[in-house]
Design a protein around this motif. Structure first.
Motif, short mmCIF file in Angstrom:
data_model
loop_
_atom_site.label_atom_id
_atom_site.label_comp_id
_atom_site.label_asym_id
_atom_site.label_seq_id
_atom_site.Cartn_x
_atom_site.Cartn_y
_atom_site.Cartn_z
N MET A 113 1.07 4.12 -2.87
CA MET A 113 0.77 5.51 -2.60
C MET A 113 1.95 6.42 -2.94
O MET A 113 1.77 7.54 -3.45
N TYR A 172 -0.15 8.20 5.14
CA TYR A 172 -1.10 7.45 4.33
C TYR A 172 -2.16 6.71 5.13
O TYR A 172 -3.17 6.27 4.57
N TYR A 204 0.83 -1.21 0.00
CA TYR A 204 0.00 0.00 0.00
C TYR A 204 0.87 1.26 0.00
O TYR A 204 0.59 2.21 -0.75
#
Length: 374
Positions: free
Chosen positions: A26, A94, A22
């Motif tokens: 990002m 994030y 992830y």
């Protein structure tokens, strides 16, 4: 009730893998967002150089990022890239950042609960840290894991106080308001939380000194108190030559524990000072000085070297250290982690500082002095 260790390891490994993927995802889209869409930081500055017409044409070609979003800017960490946003660690930027926005929207802290000030949130996360530090001293792994959860809540609250402060001042994106009262309160509260965590770890390691290897010693040479001390299942290894001696694990001295933890704490302190210093310098050169050429500032902000240099601080900033330390505590590998980084971490810090110093000189030459060749 504790999970079986094998099940906990599988779940934790899966979560770490998902988090890693992830964050890489990002980071990639953050870079693409900076390259391909209009930047708020440079849209309102006055055109004061010969490059202004070129910059205007560039802005016309760039699309508005909000026009292509399916996640609204109110919770999207990619919407308003700033110097500080490029230097915040992945977890805070994030994960905790969007979660802070969601909590704020749900509870209305910024708009309705005006009696809750950012400084109150800062003071409260110190209280949470003190409870977590107490739990870190426990022998129970379950208690120490709960302490890790509390320290992650503390880090979330640390994000929340900044989010609330920016929302009430209508500031878009992450920024450090260097010199303000909130800046110093937040910094002092962060320091108190980290100190509490280090003290909790120190007390735990003092009461439960780690083992550092095996030592073969003839039984006849051991004094009675030492023989009694090692006469436990955890100290004695299977001995095939009992007539000759005994193999036992030696304990790490308290002096060595203080040394290793002190070196790690030194990394935390230096990382924090350097991280805040470069945020301040980059903000001043690229965001807070409209007298410098806008097109050159934007070109530097969009450059790959700037993204790389700030990306180093996403890895070696103090929040990243705390996340890794928390993970090692949760996995019951605190001493192994501290030993692994108490020297090597300084090398990473030197690389980040050296790269940043080079970049500061480059920015000053290109933005202030008008040098070519970026």
């Amino acid at each position: 009730m504790m999970w079986p260790s094998s099940t906990a390891s599988k779940v934790l490994t899966f979560l770490l893998l998902v988090t890693f993927i992830y964050c890489i995802y990002m980071d990639t889209f953050l870079f693409l967002r900076i390259q391909n869409y209009r930047l708020d930081n440079f849209g309102s500055s006055g055109e004061n150089s010969s490059d202004s017409s070129t910059h205007k044409s560039i802005l016309k070609k760039d699309s508005n990022y909000e026009d292509v979003l399916w996640v609204p800017c109110s919770i999207n960490p990619l919407c308003h890239p700033t110097v500080k946003a490029l230097m915040i660690d992945h977890i805070n930027h994030y994960i905790y950042g969007p979660f802070c926005a969601i909590v704020d929207i749900a509870l209305g802290i910024s708009q309705r609960l005006l009696f809750i000030t950012p400084n109150m949130i800062s003071f409260f996360h110190v209280f949470v840290a003190l409870i977590g530090a107490k739990l870190l001293t426990c022998q129970s792994l379950a208690a120490r894991r709960f302490a890790v959860v509390l320290f992650q809540i503390r880090m979330f609250l640390d994000d929340l106080d900044g989010h609330v402060a920016r929302e009430r001042k209508n500031i878009k994106g992450e920024r450090s308001l260097v010199g303000s009262v909130g800046f110093w309160v937040d910094g002092i509260c962060d320091l108190l939380g980290v100190v509490a965590m280090m003290i909790g770890i120190l007390i735990y390691l003092k009461n439960n000194p780690p083992r550092r290897g095996y030592k073969d010693t003839p039984v006849s040479t051991l004094p009675y108190h030492q023989l009694k001390e090692i006469n436990t299942s955890e100290d004695i290894e299977r001995d095939h030559t009992a007539e000759i001696g005994i193999s036992y694990k030696t304990k790490v001295t308290f002096q060595r524990i203080v040394q290793v933890l002190g070196l790690f704490s030194g990394q935390m302190l230096l990382s924090s000072l350097a991280w805040n210093r470069y945020i301040d310098i980059y903000q001043e050169l690229l965001e807070n000085s409209p007298e410098y050429d806008m097109a050159r500032r934007e070109t530097m902000f969009k450059s790959g070297i700037f993204f790389f240099a700030t990306g180093l601080w996403r890895i070696v900033n103090p929040h990243s250290y705390l996340h890794l330390l928390s993970l090692s505590i949760f996995c019951d590998k605190t001493w192994a982690f501290l030993k692994a980084v108490h020297y090597s971490g300084y090398l990473c810090l030197v690389i980040a500082v050296g790269t940043s110093e080079y970049l500061v000189d480059t920015i000053q030459s290109y933005v202030i002095n008008g040098a070519d060749g970026l």
